[in-house]
Design a protein around this motif. Structure first.
Motif, PDB file in Angstrom:
ATOM      1  N   THR A 179      37.258  34.676  33.093  1.00  0.00           N
ATOM      2  CA  THR A 179      38.451  34.508  33.641  1.00  0.00           C
ATOM      3  C   THR A 179      39.417  35.584  32.909  1.00  0.00           C
ATOM      4  OG1 THR A 179      38.540  32.785  31.760  1.00  0.00           O
ATOM      5  CG2 THR A 179      38.090  32.118  33.950  1.00  0.00           C
ATOM      6  N   SER A 180      38.933  36.256  32.023  1.00  0.00           N
ATOM      7  CA  SER A 180      39.803  37.097  31.200  1.00  0.00           C
ATOM      8  C   SER A 180      40.536  38.231  32.281  1.00  0.00           C
ATOM      9  CB  SER A 180      39.133  37.920  30.169  1.00  0.00           C
ATOM     10  OG  SER A 180      38.059  38.885  30.524  1.00  0.00           O
ATOM     11  N   TYR A 181      39.905  38.760  33.345  1.00  0.00           N
ATOM     12  CA  TYR A 181      40.626  39.718  34.227  1.00  0.00           C
ATOM     13  C   TYR A 181      41.850  39.405  34.904  1.00  0.00           C
ATOM     14  CZ  TYR A 181      35.751  41.396  33.555  1.00  0.00           C
ATOM     15  OH  TYR A 181      34.668  41.733  32.790  1.00  0.00           O
ATOM     16  N   MET A 182      41.775  38.034  35.418  1.00  0.00           N
ATOM     17  CA  MET A 182      42.991  37.557  36.015  1.00  0.00           C
ATOM     18  C   MET A 182      43.566  36.065  35.212  1.00  0.00           C
ATOM     19  SD  MET A 182      42.312  38.500  39.839  1.00  0.00           S
ATOM     20  CE  MET A 182      43.872  38.211  40.517  1.00  0.00           C
ATOM     21  N   THR A 183      42.957  35.795  34.155  1.00  0.00           N
ATOM     22  CA  THR A 183      43.253  34.646  33.376  1.00  0.00           C
ATOM     23  C   THR A 183      43.251  33.327  34.371  1.00  0.00           C
ATOM     24  OG1 THR A 183      45.600  34.664  33.717  1.00  0.00           O
ATOM     25  CG2 THR A 183      44.970  35.726  31.822  1.00  0.00           C
ATOM     26  N   THR A 202      35.497  29.861  46.279  1.00  0.00           N
ATOM     27  CA  THR A 202      35.930  29.051  45.438  1.00  0.00           C
ATOM     28  C   THR A 202      36.500  29.574  44.056  1.00  0.00           C
ATOM     29  OG1 THR A 202      34.284  27.309  46.383  1.00  0.00           O
ATOM     30  CG2 THR A 202      35.482  26.711  44.391  1.00  0.00           C
ATOM     31  N   ASN A 203      37.638  29.450  43.737  1.00  0.00           N
ATOM     32  CA  ASN A 203      38.113  30.084  42.756  1.00  0.00           C
ATOM     33  C   ASN A 203      37.769  31.499  42.493  1.00  0.00           C
ATOM     34  OD1 ASN A 203      39.463  27.493  41.777  1.00  0.00           O
ATOM     35  ND2 ASN A 203      37.517  26.952  40.919  1.00  0.00           N
ATOM     36  N   PRO A 204      38.115  32.313  43.324  1.00  0.00           N
ATOM     37  CA  PRO A 204      37.387  33.800  43.339  1.00  0.00           C
ATOM     38  C   PRO A 204      38.217  34.483  42.174  1.00  0.00           C
ATOM     39  CG  PRO A 204      39.039  33.541  45.201  1.00  0.00           C
ATOM     40  CD  PRO A 204      38.743  32.059  44.655  1.00  0.00           C
ATOM     41  N   GLU A 205      39.317  34.019  41.835  1.00  0.00           N
ATOM     42  CA  GLU A 205      39.898  34.707  40.682  1.00  0.00           C
ATOM     43  C   GLU A 205      39.459  34.508  39.243  1.00  0.00           C
ATOM     44  OE1 GLU A 205      41.622  30.298  40.914  1.00  0.00           O
ATOM     45  OE2 GLU A 205      41.167  32.044  42.441  1.00  0.00           O
ATOM     46  N   VAL A 241      48.254  38.363  38.501  1.00  0.00           N
ATOM     47  CA  VAL A 241      48.291  38.393  37.122  1.00  0.00           C
ATOM     48  C   VAL A 241      47.093  39.473  36.783  1.00  0.00           C
ATOM     49  CG1 VAL A 241      47.233  37.110  34.994  1.00  0.00           C
ATOM     50  CG2 VAL A 241      48.876  36.002  36.818  1.00  0.00           C
ATOM     51  N   SER A 242      47.296  40.194  36.054  1.00  0.00           N
ATOM     52  CA  SER A 242      46.400  41.323  35.565  1.00  0.00           C
ATOM     53  C   SER A 242      45.701  41.020  34.217  1.00  0.00           C
ATOM     54  CB  SER A 242      47.024  42.566  35.119  1.00  0.00           C
ATOM     55  OG  SER A 242      48.276  42.495  34.336  1.00  0.00           O
ATOM     56  N   GLY A 243      45.538  39.738  33.748  1.00  0.00           N
ATOM     57  CA  GLY A 243      44.749  39.187  32.885  1.00  0.00           C
ATOM     58  C   GLY A 243      44.808  39.928  31.411  1.00  0.00           C
ATOM     59  N   ASN A 244      43.822  39.825  30.551  1.00  0.00           N
ATOM     60  CA  ASN A 244      43.992  40.419  29.127  1.00  0.00           C
ATOM     61  C   ASN A 244      42.667  41.235  28.819  1.00  0.00           C
ATOM     62  OD1 ASN A 244      42.181  38.304  29.095  1.00  0.00           O
ATOM     63  ND2 ASN A 244      43.486  37.161  27.806  1.00  0.00           N
ATOM     64  N   ASP A 245      42.070  41.757  29.780  1.00  0.00           N
ATOM     65  CA  ASP A 245      40.997  42.503  29.499  1.00  0.00           C
ATOM     66  C   ASP A 245      41.229  44.100  29.612  1.00  0.00           C
ATOM     67  OD1 ASP A 245      38.075  44.236  30.869  1.00  0.00           O
ATOM     68  OD2 ASP A 245      37.600  42.541  29.776  1.00  0.00           O
ATOM     69  N   ASP A 246      40.471  44.773  28.935  1.00  0.00           N
ATOM     70  CA  ASP A 246      40.884  46.322  28.912  1.00  0.00           C
ATOM     71  C   ASP A 246      40.627  46.889  30.449  1.00  0.00           C
ATOM     72  OD1 ASP A 246      41.693  46.612  26.427  1.00  0.00           O
ATOM     73  OD2 ASP A 246      39.766  47.340  25.564  1.00  0.00           O
ATOM     74  N   ASP A 247      39.754  46.289  31.327  1.00  0.00           N
ATOM     75  CA  ASP A 247      39.666  46.717  32.482  1.00  0.00           C
ATOM     76  C   ASP A 247      40.920  46.489  33.369  1.00  0.00           C
ATOM     77  OD1 ASP A 247      37.197  47.851  32.333  1.00  0.00           O
ATOM     78  OD2 ASP A 247      36.129  46.259  33.382  1.00  0.00           O
ATOM     79  N   THR A 248      41.758  45.470  33.138  1.00  0.00           N
ATOM     80  CA  THR A 248      42.733  45.069  33.834  1.00  0.00           C
ATOM     81  C   THR A 248      44.245  44.893  33.193  1.00  0.00           C
ATOM     82  OG1 THR A 248      42.431  42.757  33.348  1.00  0.00           O
ATOM     83  CG2 THR A 248      41.481  43.761  35.517  1.00  0.00           C
ATOM     84  N   TRP A 281      36.448  50.280  37.405  1.00  0.00           N
ATOM     85  CA  TRP A 281      37.193  49.576  38.513  1.00  0.00           C
ATOM     86  C   TRP A 281      36.729  48.107  38.682  1.00  0.00           C
ATOM     87  CZ3 TRP A 281      40.917  52.228  41.832  1.00  0.00           C
ATOM     88  CH2 TRP A 281      40.867  53.680  41.747  1.00  0.00           C
ATOM     89  N   ARG A 282      37.573  47.331  38.417  1.00  0.00           N
ATOM     90  CA  ARG A 282      37.400  45.741  38.533  1.00  0.00           C
ATOM     91  C   ARG A 282      38.083  45.412  39.699  1.00  0.00           C
ATOM     92  NH1 ARG A 282      33.624  43.054  35.778  1.00  0.00           N
ATOM     93  NH2 ARG A 282      34.058  44.701  34.013  1.00  0.00           N
ATOM     94  N   VAL A 283      37.307  44.488  40.660  1.00  0.00           N
ATOM     95  CA  VAL A 283      37.653  44.077  41.924  1.00  0.00           C
ATOM     96  C   VAL A 283      37.826  42.588  41.791  1.00  0.00           C
ATOM     97  CG1 VAL A 283      36.862  44.177  44.252  1.00  0.00           C
ATOM     98  CG2 VAL A 283      36.597  46.370  43.044  1.00  0.00           C
ATOM     99  N   TYR A 284      38.722  42.072  42.487  1.00  0.00           N
ATOM    100  CA  TYR A 284      39.049  40.696  42.976  1.00  0.00           C
ATOM    101  C   TYR A 284      38.916  40.688  44.322  1.00  0.00           C
ATOM    102  CZ  TYR A 284      41.695  36.904  44.802  1.00  0.00           C
ATOM    103  OH  TYR A 284      41.967  35.784  45.688  1.00  0.00           O
ATOM    104  N   HIS A 285      38.286  39.690  44.951  1.00  0.00           N
ATOM    105  CA  HIS A 285      37.944  39.462  46.436  1.00  0.00           C
ATOM    106  C   HIS A 285      38.098  38.213  46.845  1.00  0.00           C
ATOM    107  CE1 HIS A 285      36.364  39.503  50.543  1.00  0.00           C
ATOM    108  NE2 HIS A 285      36.491  41.066  50.769  1.00  0.00           N
ATOM    109  N   LYS A 286      38.821  37.873  47.748  1.00  0.00           N
ATOM    110  CA  LYS A 286      38.863  36.244  48.116  1.00  0.00           C
ATOM    111  C   LYS A 286      37.532  35.561  48.388  1.00  0.00           C
ATOM    112  CE  LYS A 286      39.683  36.426  52.905  1.00  0.00           C
ATOM    113  NZ  LYS A 286      40.482  35.907  54.193  1.00  0.00           N
TER     114      LYS A 286
END
Length: 197
Positions: free
Chosen positions: A55-59, A36-39, A69-76, A25-30
Protein backbone atom coordinates in the motif's frame (compact mmCIF):
# COMPACT_ATOMS: atom_id res chain seq x y z
CA UNK A 1 -2.53 13.87 -3.86
CA UNK A 2 -1.77 14.87 -7.45
CA UNK A 3 -4.23 16.58 -9.79
CA UNK A 4 -4.58 15.43 -13.37
CA UNK A 5 -6.58 16.49 -16.42
CA UNK A 6 -7.14 13.11 -18.06
CA UNK A 7 -10.86 13.82 -17.94
CA UNK A 8 -11.67 10.40 -16.47
CA UNK A 9 -10.39 8.02 -13.83
CA UNK A 10 -6.98 6.57 -14.77
CA UNK A 11 -7.11 2.81 -15.32
CA UNK A 12 -3.33 2.41 -15.56
CA UNK A 13 -0.52 4.60 -14.21
CA UNK A 14 3.22 4.28 -14.80
CA UNK A 15 5.39 5.95 -12.15
CA UNK A 16 9.13 6.59 -12.66
CA UNK A 17 11.70 8.20 -10.39
CA UNK A 18 13.69 10.42 -12.78
CA UNK A 19 16.38 11.23 -10.21
CA UNK A 20 17.51 7.65 -9.53
CA UNK A 21 18.37 5.17 -12.26
CA UNK A 22 18.10 2.27 -9.79
CA UNK A 23 14.40 2.79 -9.05
CA UNK A 24 11.76 0.75 -10.88
CA UNK A 25 8.94 1.75 -13.20
CA UNK A 26 6.04 1.08 -10.83
CA UNK A 27 2.69 0.24 -12.48
CA UNK A 28 -0.87 0.56 -11.20
CA UNK A 29 -3.52 -1.21 -13.32
CA UNK A 30 -7.22 -1.58 -12.61
CA UNK A 31 -6.97 -5.35 -13.29
CA UNK A 32 -4.50 -6.06 -10.49
CA UNK A 33 -5.74 -8.40 -7.75
CA UNK A 34 -8.63 -9.38 -10.00
CA UNK A 35 -9.87 -5.78 -9.93
CA UNK A 36 -10.42 -5.75 -6.16
CA UNK A 37 -8.53 -2.87 -4.49
CA UNK A 38 -5.95 -2.75 -7.31
CA UNK A 39 -4.46 0.39 -5.71
CA UNK A 40 -3.00 -1.92 -3.03
CA UNK A 41 -1.00 -3.84 -5.68
CA UNK A 42 1.57 -3.14 -8.37
CA UNK A 43 3.70 -4.66 -11.09
CA UNK A 44 7.03 -3.43 -12.42
CA UNK A 45 7.34 -2.34 -16.05
CA UNK A 46 11.07 -3.06 -16.23
CA UNK A 47 10.81 -6.53 -14.65
CA UNK A 48 9.21 -9.93 -15.21
CA UNK A 49 7.95 -10.23 -11.61
CA UNK A 50 4.34 -11.06 -10.71
CA UNK A 51 2.02 -8.57 -9.05
CA UNK A 52 2.70 -7.85 -5.39
CA UNK A 53 0.74 -6.17 -2.63
CA UNK A 54 2.07 -2.99 -1.06
CA UNK A 55 0.00 0.00 0.00
CA UNK A 56 2.98 2.37 0.14
CA UNK A 57 2.95 3.10 -3.62
CA UNK A 58 -0.49 4.75 -3.61
CA UNK A 59 -1.26 4.66 0.15
CA UNK A 60 -4.20 2.38 -0.62
CA UNK A 61 -6.04 5.23 -2.35
CA UNK A 62 -7.79 4.59 -5.66
CA UNK A 63 -7.41 7.24 -8.37
CA UNK A 64 -10.37 9.45 -9.24
CA UNK A 65 -11.40 11.46 -12.29
CA UNK A 66 -9.42 14.45 -10.96
CA UNK A 67 -6.63 13.13 -8.70
CA UNK A 68 -4.28 10.25 -7.95
CA UNK A 69 -2.03 9.54 -4.97
CA UNK A 70 1.66 8.92 -5.55
CA UNK A 71 2.29 7.30 -2.18
CA UNK A 72 5.35 7.41 0.04
CA UNK A 73 7.79 5.00 -1.63
CA UNK A 74 10.94 6.01 -3.50
CA UNK A 75 9.51 4.42 -6.67
CA UNK A 76 6.53 6.79 -6.61
CA UNK A 77 7.14 9.74 -4.27
CA UNK A 78 10.41 9.86 -2.35
CA UNK A 79 11.63 13.11 -0.79
CA UNK A 80 13.82 15.32 -3.02
CA UNK A 81 13.34 13.18 -6.14
CA UNK A 82 11.78 14.17 -9.48
CA UNK A 83 9.09 11.94 -11.02
CA UNK A 84 6.94 11.41 -14.05
CA UNK A 85 3.55 9.70 -14.03
CA UNK A 86 1.95 8.50 -17.26
CA UNK A 87 -1.83 8.03 -17.01
CA UNK A 88 -3.91 5.78 -19.28
CA UNK A 89 -7.65 5.14 -19.61
CA UNK A 90 -10.01 3.54 -22.09
CA UNK A 91 -11.00 6.36 -24.43
CA UNK A 92 -13.13 7.32 -27.41
CA UNK A 93 -12.29 9.66 -30.29
CA UNK A 94 -14.19 12.86 -31.08
CA UNK A 95 -16.86 10.84 -32.91
CA UNK A 96 -17.44 8.67 -29.85
CA UNK A 97 -15.73 5.59 -31.31
CA UNK A 98 -13.47 3.64 -28.91
CA UNK A 99 -9.75 3.95 -29.64
CA UNK A 100 -8.02 2.58 -26.52
CA UNK A 101 -8.83 -0.06 -23.92
CA UNK A 102 -7.33 -0.92 -20.54
CA UNK A 103 -8.45 -4.36 -19.45
CA UNK A 104 -7.70 -7.85 -18.20
CA UNK A 105 -8.48 -11.46 -19.05
CA UNK A 106 -8.00 -14.95 -17.70
CA UNK A 107 -6.23 -17.49 -19.91
CA UNK A 108 -7.63 -20.92 -20.74
CA UNK A 109 -4.49 -22.72 -21.96
CA UNK A 110 -6.03 -23.51 -25.36
CA UNK A 111 -5.19 -22.50 -28.92
CA UNK A 112 -8.79 -21.31 -29.00
CA UNK A 113 -8.19 -18.74 -26.31
CA UNK A 114 -10.29 -15.95 -24.85
CA UNK A 115 -11.81 -13.36 -27.16
CA UNK A 116 -11.26 -9.81 -25.91
CA UNK A 117 -13.70 -7.11 -27.00
CA UNK A 118 -12.20 -3.64 -27.32
CA UNK A 119 -14.64 -2.06 -29.77
CA UNK A 120 -11.93 -1.51 -32.39
CA UNK A 121 -9.24 -3.38 -34.32
CA UNK A 122 -6.07 -2.97 -32.21
CA UNK A 123 -2.85 -1.85 -33.85
CA UNK A 124 -0.92 -1.97 -30.55
CA UNK A 125 -1.25 -4.45 -27.67
CA UNK A 126 0.79 -4.56 -24.45
CA UNK A 127 0.11 -7.46 -22.09
CA UNK A 128 1.51 -9.05 -18.93
CA UNK A 129 0.90 -12.24 -16.91
CA UNK A 130 0.45 -10.90 -13.37
CA UNK A 131 0.24 -14.25 -11.58
CA UNK A 132 3.68 -15.69 -12.29
CA UNK A 133 7.19 -14.33 -11.95
CA UNK A 134 9.51 -14.74 -14.91
CA UNK A 135 6.97 -13.74 -17.54
CA UNK A 136 7.70 -10.67 -19.65
CA UNK A 137 5.72 -7.65 -20.73
CA UNK A 138 4.93 -8.36 -24.39
CA UNK A 139 4.32 -5.74 -27.04
CA UNK A 140 2.76 -6.52 -30.42
CA UNK A 141 1.86 -3.99 -33.11
CA UNK A 142 0.82 -3.91 -36.74
CA UNK A 143 4.11 -2.30 -37.87
CA UNK A 144 5.91 -5.48 -36.80
CA UNK A 145 3.22 -7.79 -38.17
CA UNK A 146 0.33 -8.18 -35.70
CA UNK A 147 -2.17 -10.04 -37.86
CA UNK A 148 -3.98 -13.35 -38.22
CA UNK A 149 -0.85 -15.47 -38.69
CA UNK A 150 2.76 -15.00 -37.70
CA UNK A 151 3.13 -12.21 -35.10
CA UNK A 152 6.32 -10.48 -34.00
CA UNK A 153 6.55 -9.73 -30.28
CA UNK A 154 8.97 -7.62 -28.28
CA UNK A 155 9.77 -8.14 -24.61
CA UNK A 156 9.46 -4.68 -23.10
CA UNK A 157 11.42 -5.45 -19.92
CA UNK A 158 14.55 -7.02 -21.41
CA UNK A 159 17.01 -6.50 -24.26
CA UNK A 160 16.31 -9.68 -26.21
CA UNK A 161 15.45 -9.41 -29.88
CA UNK A 162 11.97 -9.94 -31.28
CA UNK A 163 10.31 -13.36 -31.25
CA UNK A 164 7.74 -14.72 -33.66
CA UNK A 165 4.75 -17.02 -33.47
CA UNK A 166 1.00 -17.04 -33.85
CA UNK A 167 -0.19 -15.46 -30.60
CA UNK A 168 -3.09 -13.11 -31.31
CA UNK A 169 -5.62 -12.72 -34.11
CA UNK A 170 -7.02 -9.17 -34.26
CA UNK A 171 -10.56 -8.54 -35.47
CA UNK A 172 -12.65 -5.46 -36.19
CA UNK A 173 -13.89 -5.46 -32.58
CA UNK A 174 -10.90 -6.74 -30.57
CA UNK A 175 -8.60 -9.73 -30.55
CA UNK A 176 -8.45 -13.44 -29.74
CA UNK A 177 -5.64 -15.41 -28.13
CA UNK A 178 -4.71 -18.26 -30.48
CA UNK A 179 -1.83 -19.81 -28.56
CA UNK A 180 -1.66 -22.13 -25.57
CA UNK A 181 1.72 -20.64 -24.58
CA UNK A 182 1.51 -19.79 -20.89
CA UNK A 183 3.13 -16.38 -21.40
CA UNK A 184 0.04 -15.26 -23.33
CA UNK A 185 -2.69 -17.73 -22.35
CA UNK A 186 -1.83 -19.87 -19.33
CA UNK A 187 -4.77 -21.84 -18.03
CA UNK A 188 -6.37 -19.88 -15.17
CA UNK A 189 -3.67 -17.20 -15.35
CA UNK A 190 -4.66 -13.54 -15.00
CA UNK A 191 -3.33 -11.05 -17.56
CA UNK A 192 -3.54 -7.29 -17.84
CA UNK A 193 -3.40 -5.45 -21.15
CA UNK A 194 -3.50 -2.09 -22.90
CA UNK A 195 -4.69 -1.91 -26.51
CA UNK A 196 -4.84 1.00 -28.94
CA UNK A 197 -6.42 1.45 -32.35
Amino acid sequence: VRKHNLGKTPEMIWFKNRSSSTRNWRVYHKGLNGGTNPEDYSVILNSAVAESSNTSYMTGTAPTSTTFVSGNDDDTNGASYNYIALLFASANNADGDPISKVGSYTGNGSTTGPTITTGFSPRFILLKDIDNGGTNWYLLDTLRGLSAGNDTRLSLNDTSGPGTGDFIDPSSTGFQLVTDWDQFNGNGTKFIYYAHA
